[in-house]
Design an enzyme around this catalytic site. Structure first.
Site, PDB file in Angstrom:
ATOM      1  N   THR A  19      52.510  30.837  31.996  1.00 32.93           N
ATOM      2  CA  THR A  19      52.854  30.202  30.723  1.00 32.93           C
ATOM      3  C   THR A  19      51.567  29.717  30.051  1.00 32.93           C
ATOM      4  O   THR A  19      50.805  28.957  30.639  1.00 32.93           O
ATOM      5  CB  THR A  19      53.812  29.018  30.977  1.00 32.93           C
ATOM      6  OG1 THR A  19      55.046  29.554  31.443  1.00 32.93           O
ATOM      7  CG2 THR A  19      54.067  28.210  29.715  1.00 32.93           C
ATOM      8  N   HIS A  72      63.250  36.451  35.931  1.00 33.54           N
ATOM      9  CA  HIS A  72      62.705  35.207  36.496  1.00 33.54           C
ATOM     10  C   HIS A  72      63.845  34.456  37.180  1.00 33.54           C
ATOM     11  O   HIS A  72      64.643  33.789  36.527  1.00 33.54           O
ATOM     12  CB  HIS A  72      62.096  34.372  35.379  1.00 33.54           C
ATOM     13  CG  HIS A  72      61.276  33.196  35.850  1.00 33.54           C
ATOM     14  ND1 HIS A  72      61.273  32.770  37.156  1.00 33.54           N
ATOM     15  CD2 HIS A  72      60.419  32.378  35.187  1.00 33.54           C
ATOM     16  CE1 HIS A  72      60.447  31.729  37.260  1.00 33.54           C
ATOM     17  NE2 HIS A  72      59.924  31.472  36.078  1.00 33.54           N
ATOM     18  N   ASN A 126      61.428  29.330  40.844  1.00 33.99           N
ATOM     19  CA  ASN A 126      60.835  28.091  40.307  1.00 33.99           C
ATOM     20  C   ASN A 126      61.791  27.122  39.622  1.00 33.99           C
ATOM     21  O   ASN A 126      61.394  26.367  38.735  1.00 33.99           O
ATOM     22  CB  ASN A 126      59.670  28.427  39.362  1.00 33.99           C
ATOM     23  CG  ASN A 126      58.585  29.226  40.055  1.00 33.99           C
ATOM     24  OD1 ASN A 126      58.563  29.295  41.284  1.00 33.99           O
ATOM     25  ND2 ASN A 126      57.697  29.840  39.306  1.00 33.99           N
ATOM     26  N   TYR A 144      64.354  27.550  37.583  1.00 35.37           N
ATOM     27  CA  TYR A 144      64.953  27.841  36.269  1.00 35.37           C
ATOM     28  C   TYR A 144      66.390  28.359  36.471  1.00 35.37           C
ATOM     29  O   TYR A 144      66.896  28.360  37.592  1.00 35.37           O
ATOM     30  CB  TYR A 144      64.034  28.768  35.467  1.00 35.37           C
ATOM     31  CG  TYR A 144      62.711  28.070  35.188  1.00 35.37           C
ATOM     32  CD1 TYR A 144      62.669  26.970  34.320  1.00 35.37           C
ATOM     33  CD2 TYR A 144      61.544  28.421  35.844  1.00 35.37           C
ATOM     34  CE1 TYR A 144      61.484  26.260  34.098  1.00 35.37           C
ATOM     35  CE2 TYR A 144      60.354  27.720  35.626  1.00 35.37           C
ATOM     36  CZ  TYR A 144      60.334  26.647  34.750  1.00 35.37           C
ATOM     37  OH  TYR A 144      59.171  25.940  34.542  1.00 35.37           O
ATOM     38  N   ASN A 165      60.418  21.903  40.190  1.00 35.78           N
ATOM     39  CA  ASN A 165      61.573  21.571  39.342  1.00 35.78           C
ATOM     40  C   ASN A 165      62.762  21.022  40.141  1.00 35.78           C
ATOM     41  O   ASN A 165      63.918  21.311  39.832  1.00 35.78           O
ATOM     42  CB  ASN A 165      62.011  22.790  38.505  1.00 35.78           C
ATOM     43  CG  ASN A 165      61.112  23.015  37.295  1.00 35.78           C
ATOM     44  OD1 ASN A 165      60.615  22.069  36.703  1.00 35.78           O
ATOM     45  ND2 ASN A 165      60.921  24.276  36.923  1.00 35.78           N
TER      46      ASN A 165
HETATM   47  C1  PHB Z   1      54.988  26.074  33.854  1.00 39.88           C
HETATM   48  O1  PHB Z   1      54.914  26.138  32.627  1.00 39.88           O
HETATM   49  O2  PHB Z   1      54.385  25.212  34.494  1.00 39.88           O
HETATM   50  C2  PHB Z   1      55.776  27.064  34.568  1.00 39.88           C
HETATM   51  C3  PHB Z   1      56.495  27.997  33.879  1.00 39.88           C
HETATM   52  C4  PHB Z   1      57.213  28.932  34.564  1.00 39.88           C
HETATM   53  C5  PHB Z   1      57.189  28.916  35.930  1.00 39.88           C
HETATM   54  C6  PHB Z   1      56.461  27.993  36.619  1.00 39.88           C
HETATM   55  C7  PHB Z   1      55.752  27.062  35.939  1.00 39.88           C
HETATM   56  O3  PHB Z   1      57.872  29.806  36.617  1.00 39.88           O
END
Ligand code: PHB
Length: 370
Positions: A27, A181, A184, A186, A241
Site C-alpha cells: 500500500t 487478498h 491480514n 481484511y 488487524n
Molecule cells: C497497510 O496499509 O498497512 C496494509 C495494507 C494491506 C495489507 C497489510 C497492510 O495487507
C-alpha cells in the site's frame, strides 16, 4: 550466482517468469482523485519490471471495500483507464503484473463508506487495534476503525459479484493475473478467523462454513477469467488487524486442499514474520506443500539468502519481497550483482509524491569492457 534458484526462471500459468523474485503488494496511497491510478504510479511499477512478477498494491473492488485514503480502486471506468497506463508501462519494460483485489471489511471508518454507513463484516465486532487512514490537509492521518455491522446473505452475494466484476475490469485494464487478498485481517480473512466470524448461518461456525465466502469468491473469479489467472494471498496465524484464529493451521490446510482441486495459479502465504510474528514450523510448511501441488509464493522479512534456502529446501517456489522493493526498483539486478540495498524510509511509505517512491537510486548499468 549461476546456481541460484531464486534467480532462475519459473513457469507460472502461461507466464514465463525470468526469475522467482516477486514484488509483494504494498500500500503506497498515491492514487489521484477518484482513487484513480496515475502516471507516477506507472513510473513506479515500471521501475520494478525486472521482478519475476509484480503484485500490485491492494485495490478496492468497491467504495464499500475501502478503508484508507488514496488507495486505488478497480471498479470505475476511470480507474480501469488509469491502470491501463500502469500495465502498459510494465509490459513495455518486459514485466508482468497481477492486481490484488481488496475489500477491507471492518478495517474502515464511516467517512469512506457509501452514505456514511458503518463498515461491513461477518459479525459486528470492532477491530480495536485496526487503523484506517484519512487525508487531512494533504497528510494521511490515522483514524480509528468504526464498529461494523454484520452482512446479510444478500449483501454477501452482492460483494462476491463485485469481486467478479473487478476481475473482469482487471483483464480490461491489462493485468496478467488477479490475486484475491484473503490475508491480514481484511474481509475474507474476517470470515476465515474464529474471533471475527461469529455467524450462525452457512458462512460461520465450522471450518467449511468459514471458508465458504473465500471459496465462493475464488469460484466466481475462476468462472469469469479462468483458474490459471487467479491467485490467492493468505496469512495463516497472522495477528495483524486483531485476528486471533484458534484453528489457523487447520483452516490453511483445508483451503490448500480446496484450492488444489481448483488448480489456481498460486497460493501466496504472508508469514507472521512480516510483522515480527512467530515463524512457521517446518512441519506446517511441509503439510501445506504436500496439500497444494501448485506454485507457492512465500513472503515475510526474507533476505536473498533465506529466499534461496527456502526454494532449495523445496518448501516454496517463489519468494515475495515487500520493504526491499520500496527502496530498490532494481532488486533483481542487485541480487544478481550482490550489490548493497538502499534502505526504505518509513515516513514516505504512505501518501505523498515521488519522494521515497520513484526517487530511490538505481544501479548504474554494467558497461561492457572494450
Ligand atoms: C497497510 O496499509 O498497512 C496494509 C495494507 C494491506 C495489507 C497489510 C497492510 O495487507
Amino acid at each position: 550466482m549461476s546456481n541460484s534458484k531464486l534467480l532462475s526462471s519459473f513457469q507460472l500459468s502461461d507466464l514465463k517468469l525470468p526469475n522467482r523474485v516477486i514484488m509483494a503488494p504494498l500500500t503506497r496511497s498515491r492514487a489521484s482523485t477518484g482513487d484513480v491510478p496515475n502516471q507516477l504510479m506507472a513510473q513506479y511499477y515500471a521501475q520494478r519490471a525486472s521482478a519475476g512478477l509484480i503484485i500490485s498494491e491492494a485495490s478496492q473492488i468497491s467504495p464499500q471495500g475501502q478503508g484508507y485514503a488514496c488507495t486505488p480502486g478497480i471498479y470505475s471506468q476511470a480507474q480501469i483507464t488509469g491502470w491501463q497506463q500502469v500495465t502498459q508501462a510494465v509490459h513495455q519494460k518486459g514485466g508482468r503484473i497481477a492486481i490484488q483485489l481488496w475489500h477491507v471489511g471492518r478495517i474502515s471508518n464511516r467517512i469512506f463508506q457509501p452514505d456514511s454507513q458503518p463498515p461491513v463484516a461477518p459479525s459486528a465486532i470492532k477491530a480495536e487495534s485496526g487503523r484506517s487512514y484519512n487525508l487531512q490537509q494533504g497528510q494521511l492521518t490515522r483514524i480509528s476503525t468504526d464498529t461494523p455491522r454484520a452482512l446479510s446473505i444478500e449483501e454477501i452475494q452482492a460483494i462476491i459479484a463485485n469481486y467478479r466484476q473487478a476481475a473482469i475490469n482487471a483483464m480490461e485494464a491489462g493485468f496478467d493475473l488477479v490475486e484475491l487478498h484473503a490475508a491480514n485481517g481484511y474481509l475474507p480473512d474476517q470470515f476465515l478467523a474464529t474471533n471475527t466470524n461469529q455467524r450462525s448461518d452457512e458462512y460461520g461456525g465450522s471450518i467449511t462454513n468459514r471458508a465458504r465466502f473465500t471459496l465462493e469468491i475464488i469460484d466466481t473469479l475462476i468462472d469469469a477469467i479462468g483458474a490459471q489467472k487467479v491467485g490467492i494471498r493468505l496469512s495463516p496465524k497472522g495477528e495483524f488487524n486483531d485476528i486471533v484464529d484458534t484453528e489457523a493451521e487447520a483452516m490453511a490446510i483445508y483451503l490448500a486442499e480446496q484450492l488444489n482441486k481448483r488448480q489456481i495459479a498460486y497460493i501466496h502465504i504472508n508469514e507472521p514474520t512480516w510483522n515480527n510474528g512467530v515463524p512457521y514450523s517446518d512441519k506446517f510448511r511441509q503439510q501445506l506443500r504436500q496439500t497444494f501441488n501448485g506454485p507457492i509464493i512465500v513472503c515475510g522479512a526474507y533476505t536473498q539468502t533465506k529466499a534461496e534456502q527456502i526454494i532449495q529446501q523445496g518448501l516454496a517456489d517463489l519468494v515475495a519481497f515487500g520493504r526491499p522493493y520500496i527502496a530498490n526498483g532494481d532488486l533483481v539486478e542487485r541480487f544478481q550483482r550482490q550489490a548493497e540495498l538502499n534502505t526504505p524510509e518509513p515516513e514516505t511509505f504512505y501518501g505523498g509524491d515521488e519522494k521515497g517512491y520513484t526517487d530511490y537510486p538505481l544501479l548504474e548499468p554494467v558497461t561492457e569492457l572494450a
